[in-house]
Motif scaffolding. Structure first.
Motif, short mmCIF file in Angstrom:
data_model
loop_
_atom_site.label_atom_id
_atom_site.label_comp_id
_atom_site.label_asym_id
_atom_site.label_seq_id
_atom_site.Cartn_x
_atom_site.Cartn_y
_atom_site.Cartn_z
N LEU A 53 -5.59 52.81 -22.11
CA LEU A 53 -6.76 52.29 -21.39
C LEU A 53 -7.19 53.21 -20.27
N GLN A 73 -6.08 56.66 -30.92
CA GLN A 73 -6.33 55.71 -32.01
C GLN A 73 -5.03 55.40 -32.77
N ARG A 76 -2.99 53.07 -30.70
CA ARG A 76 -3.53 51.70 -30.73
C ARG A 76 -3.10 50.94 -31.98
N LEU A 104 -10.10 42.57 -35.62
CA LEU A 104 -10.35 43.85 -34.95
C LEU A 104 -9.10 44.72 -34.94
N ARG A 106 -7.55 45.12 -37.43
CA ARG A 106 -7.57 45.66 -38.78
C ARG A 106 -6.64 44.94 -39.74
N THR A 108 -6.21 41.80 -42.66
CA THR A 108 -7.11 41.12 -43.60
C THR A 108 -7.32 39.69 -43.13
N ALA A 111 -4.35 37.43 -43.87
CA ALA A 111 -3.19 37.70 -43.01
C ALA A 111 -3.43 37.16 -41.60
N ARG A 115 -1.01 34.37 -39.85
CA ARG A 115 -0.37 34.81 -38.63
C ARG A 115 -0.78 33.94 -37.43
N ALA A 153 1.89 42.41 -35.27
CA ALA A 153 3.29 42.82 -35.36
C ALA A 153 3.50 44.25 -34.86
N GLU A 184 14.25 42.92 -34.46
CA GLU A 184 13.62 43.46 -35.67
C GLU A 184 13.11 44.87 -35.44
N PRO B 10 14.22 31.47 -37.98
CA PRO B 10 13.09 31.78 -37.11
C PRO B 10 11.98 32.45 -37.91
N THR B 11 10.76 32.18 -37.54
CA THR B 11 9.67 32.85 -38.20
C THR B 11 9.75 34.33 -37.87
N SER B 12 9.57 35.13 -38.88
CA SER B 12 9.64 36.56 -38.62
C SER B 12 8.39 36.98 -37.84
N LEU B 13 8.62 37.84 -36.86
CA LEU B 13 7.47 38.25 -36.06
C LEU B 13 7.02 39.66 -36.38
N THR B 14 7.83 40.38 -37.13
CA THR B 14 7.39 41.73 -37.46
C THR B 14 7.18 41.93 -38.95
N THR B 16 5.69 40.36 -41.13
CA THR B 16 4.51 39.77 -41.75
C THR B 16 3.73 40.80 -42.55
N ASP B 17 3.22 40.35 -43.70
CA ASP B 17 2.37 41.23 -44.48
C ASP B 17 0.99 41.26 -43.84
N LEU B 18 0.61 42.42 -43.34
CA LEU B 18 -0.67 42.51 -42.65
C LEU B 18 -1.82 42.69 -43.62
N GLY B 19 -1.49 42.88 -44.89
CA GLY B 19 -2.54 43.10 -45.87
C GLY B 19 -3.14 44.47 -45.71
N THR B 20 -4.04 44.81 -46.62
CA THR B 20 -4.69 46.11 -46.51
C THR B 20 -6.16 45.88 -46.23
N ALA B 21 -6.57 46.25 -45.07
CA ALA B 21 -7.97 46.08 -44.70
C ALA B 21 -8.76 47.28 -45.23
N ALA B 118 -7.91 48.56 -26.35
CA ALA B 118 -6.54 48.85 -26.75
C ALA B 118 -6.33 48.60 -28.24
N LEU B 119 -7.38 48.15 -28.93
CA LEU B 119 -7.26 47.89 -30.37
C LEU B 119 -7.77 49.11 -31.16
N PRO B 120 -7.27 49.24 -32.40
CA PRO B 120 -7.71 50.40 -33.19
C PRO B 120 -9.10 50.20 -33.78
N MET B 121 -9.95 49.46 -33.12
CA MET B 121 -11.27 49.16 -33.65
C MET B 121 -12.27 50.26 -33.28
#
Ligand SMILES: Nc1ncnc2c1ncn2[C@@H]1O[C@H](COP(=O)(O)OP(=O)(O)OP(=O)(O)O)[C@@H](O)[C@H]1O
Ligand SMILES: [Mg+2]
Lengths: 317, 289
Positions: A53, A73, A76, A104, A106, A108, A111, A115, A153, A184, B10-14, B16-21, B118-121
């Motif tokens: 930032l 990027q 991020r 944002l 990224r 789907t 997901a 989540r 995650a 993890e 416990p629910t997994s926090l890492t 997770t399948d983030l899918g393919t955008a 801070a997001l990869p957007m």
């Protein structure tokens, strides 16, 4: 090593204020790093630089192997951030906030949905999930803010005072979630003003003051650095304070300090229990009427005061 | 076979399948769509803001058409009512940019923009999404104002196409003013300053124009300023496309001789200048902190 955080010689100026003054920091992968420092030490500034930032004026830093200035990027894509002040959209509901930030980030749509539900439940927001955030309490906002930080995650998490303003249960939940994450393989950099929390949950502690790193180590190591156990003798009458001080000195304790208000004499106790026997014998010989006698391990508070004060004195030279 | 205990696992926090955008440009467009949706959702949640957007222009329409309506003769003739409604349209749309800037400055001061950064957007989506949502707001405001105008007796006297073109000219100008507001909101830090700074230059822009009074009634030097004011060009363009009175005997200055061309050039020029300026201000804020 690649998954952690490495910062070298970071410098950040705001006009005439030197917020970071050549700061070094190394956080190994898969650990919780507790960042401590007085107000204005530069903690938030450091977090903001690492989260891309802010641009540093000097030095460089890598997160998961990516340079924060040149590969922002990429950084991020692997980090999650919860800043010092909750940054969620007041007019949207928790679900909408999570949905928007997830897309944002990224992910789907499917997901994001799955989540979000998971995090809403985890952070105890089920009943409020469809109300605008404007109607939330400070703690609920904070929990949602953390949920947003965890959405994608991230491999590295930056949490700037994540437990400030939370009730004890909320704080415990934050640390529990953080513990699971780290198990993890996530790396977390957490700033906090609650030293006992850092003591309990951080694998490694970095103390900074006036933009510089002043100490790094495991909590136990840092405590050892401020000396051994602390001895505290409480007496019944103020007239017993001088003989109590004399007794401690006779037992070989350096620089005992008396406090007239609380009727206590304190000193660092080197050598542990064997020296304690001497102390009790000397007090008895001196005819001091002891009300209470405690030995305690130094806390991170002691570390904090000792280290940040030293930096202060150093500066005045 | 593995057995999991649903009660304690416990629910997994890492994991997770983030899918393919989708990737590349598709993603950037998706970011814009998401940010537009955010803006629209917010707009729906703050109906008082929209009401506030509308209150002043509605009062203006009523005041100008009933209180001053009969008293002001127009050079070139025609009813004052039909003259002034388009002036209020343009004035209102110009002022909306101030609200845009203030809202953006508010987001900045509350750290929401930090979260986006801070997001990869695609960063531009933060700004484009807001501009899009504001355009929707401008359409709503224009629609309501047109209805109020019709109620007090404002009419268009050209075909559907020409009327639509007139509305298009107004909305394009609104979009341009949104980007001006965005640039201001990003350059100053606090919402209060954004609001004052915005008004400071929009006020003369709105009033030193042909919006409410014919230019011919102004002192000579002010006439020059008014003629070259983008609001004047936009108002004259819309009036001529609607077939409303122009409030001048004969156009005597270049922008007023070709009002539609002048309005388009002004709006496009403002967009061409202020989109890059906004992006620059957005990037710069990363260095300031
Ligand atoms: N945007 C800014 N403009 C000017 N000075 C700033 C800005 N942000 C921070 N500072 C200054 O930089 C120094 C470090 O600030 P920072 O917020 O990093 O401290 P901190 O360790 O997070 O403090 P706290 O515990 O109070 O959150 C302070 O002296 C602060 O006044
Ligand atoms: Mg801070």
């Amino acid at each position: 090593m690649n998954g952690g955080i490495q910062a070298e010689g970071l410098v950040k100026r705001y006009g005439s204020v030197l917020a970071l003054d050549g700061l070094d920091l190394h956080a190994p992968e898969g650990q919780v790093l507790g960042l401590l420092g007085p107000n204005g030490a530069g903690k938030s500034t450091l977090v903001r630089i690492l989260a891309t930032l802010l641009r540093p004026d000097g030095g460089h830093a890598r997160v998961c192997g990516f340079d924060v200035a040149r590969e922002a990027q990429a950084v991020r894509r692997v980090v999650g951030l919860a800043g010092q002040y909750a940054a969620v959209d007041e007019y949207l509901t928790a679900r909408e906030n999570l949905n928007i930030f997830g897309l944002l980030a990224r992910m789907t749509p499917a997901a994001v949905r799955a989540r979000s539900e998971e995090l809403i439940e985890r952070f105890d927001l089920t009943r409020a999930a469809d109300r605008p955030v404007r109607t939330y309490s400070g703690g609920m906002r904070r929990r949602l803010d953390l949920g947003v930080a965890l959405l994608a995650a991230p491999r590295v998490l930056f949490l700037d005072e994540p437990t400030t303003g939370l009730d004890p249960r909320g704080r415990a939940e934050v640390w529990r979630v953080l513990g699971d994450l780290v198990k993890e393989g996530t790396t977390a950099l957490v700033t906090t003003q609650y030293l006992e929390e850092a003591d309990q949950f951080a694998d490694l502690i970095v103390v900074i003051d006036q933009g510089r790193e002043v100490a790094t180590g495991k909590p136990a190591e840092l405590k050892d650095r401020v000396g051994g156990d602390h001895l505290e003798v409480a007496v019944r009458y103020a007239s017993d304070l001088p003989p109590a001080m004399a007794a401690l000195a006779a037992a070989g304790l350096a620089e005992p300090k008396a406090d007239e208000d609380t009727l206590r004499v304190t000193a660092v106790l080197p050598g542990g229990a064997s020296r304690l026997a001497d102390v009790i014998r000397e007090l008895d010989t001196g005819g001091v009427e002891v009300a209470d006698l405690t030995v305690r391990r130094p806390t991170l508070d002691d570390v904090f005061f000792a280290l940040t004060r030293k930096a202060d004195e150093h500066d005045r030279d | 076979m593995t057995v999991t205990d649903p009660g304690t696992a416990p629910t997994s926090l890492t994991a997770t399948d983030l899918g393919t955008a989708p990737t590349g440009l598709g993603l950037a467009l998706r970011d814009c769509a998401v940010m537009t949706r955010r803006g629209l959702l917010r707009m729906g949640r703050v109906p008082d803001e929209l009401a506030y957007n509308l209150a002043q222009p509605i009062i203006f329409v009523l005041l100008f058409s009933y209180v001053f309506g009969g008293a002001i003769p127009l050079p070139g003739g025609g009813p004052f009512k039909e003259y002034v409604v388009v002036g209020v349209f343009a004035q209102t749309l110009a002022f909306m940019g101030v609200g845009t800037g203030t809202g953006l400055a508010m987001d900045m001061s509350r750290g929401v923009i930090d979260r986006f950064r801070a997001l990869p957007m695609a960063n531009v989506a933060v700004l484009i999404g807001r501009a899009n949502a504001e355009l929707v707001r401008a359409v709503l405001v224009t629609g309501v104002l047109a209805l109020v105008g019709l109620l007090v007796g404002w009419r268009t006297h050209t075909g559907v196409l020409s009327t639509a073109a007139g509305l298009g000219v107004l909305l394009l100008f609104a979009y341009a003013m949104t980007w001006v507001g965005i640039a201001i909101g990003l350059s100053v830090r606090s919402p209060e300053v954004a609001s004052t700074a915005g008004l400071l230059w929009v006020l003369p822009l709105g009033f030193v124009s042909n919006g409410f009074v014919p230019i011919a009634s102004m002192p000579e030097w002010l006439q020059v300023v008014a003629a070259w004011n983008p609001v004047t060009a936009v108002v004259a363009a819309a009036r001529s496309l609607f077939g409303n009175p122009l409030g001048m005997a004969a156009p005597d200055r270049l922008p007023l001789e070709h009002p539609v061309v002048a309005a388009l050039i002004w709006s496009l020029a403002l967009i061409a200048i202020f989109i890059p300026l906004s992006l620059l201000a957005f990037r710069r804020s990363a260095r300031r902190g």
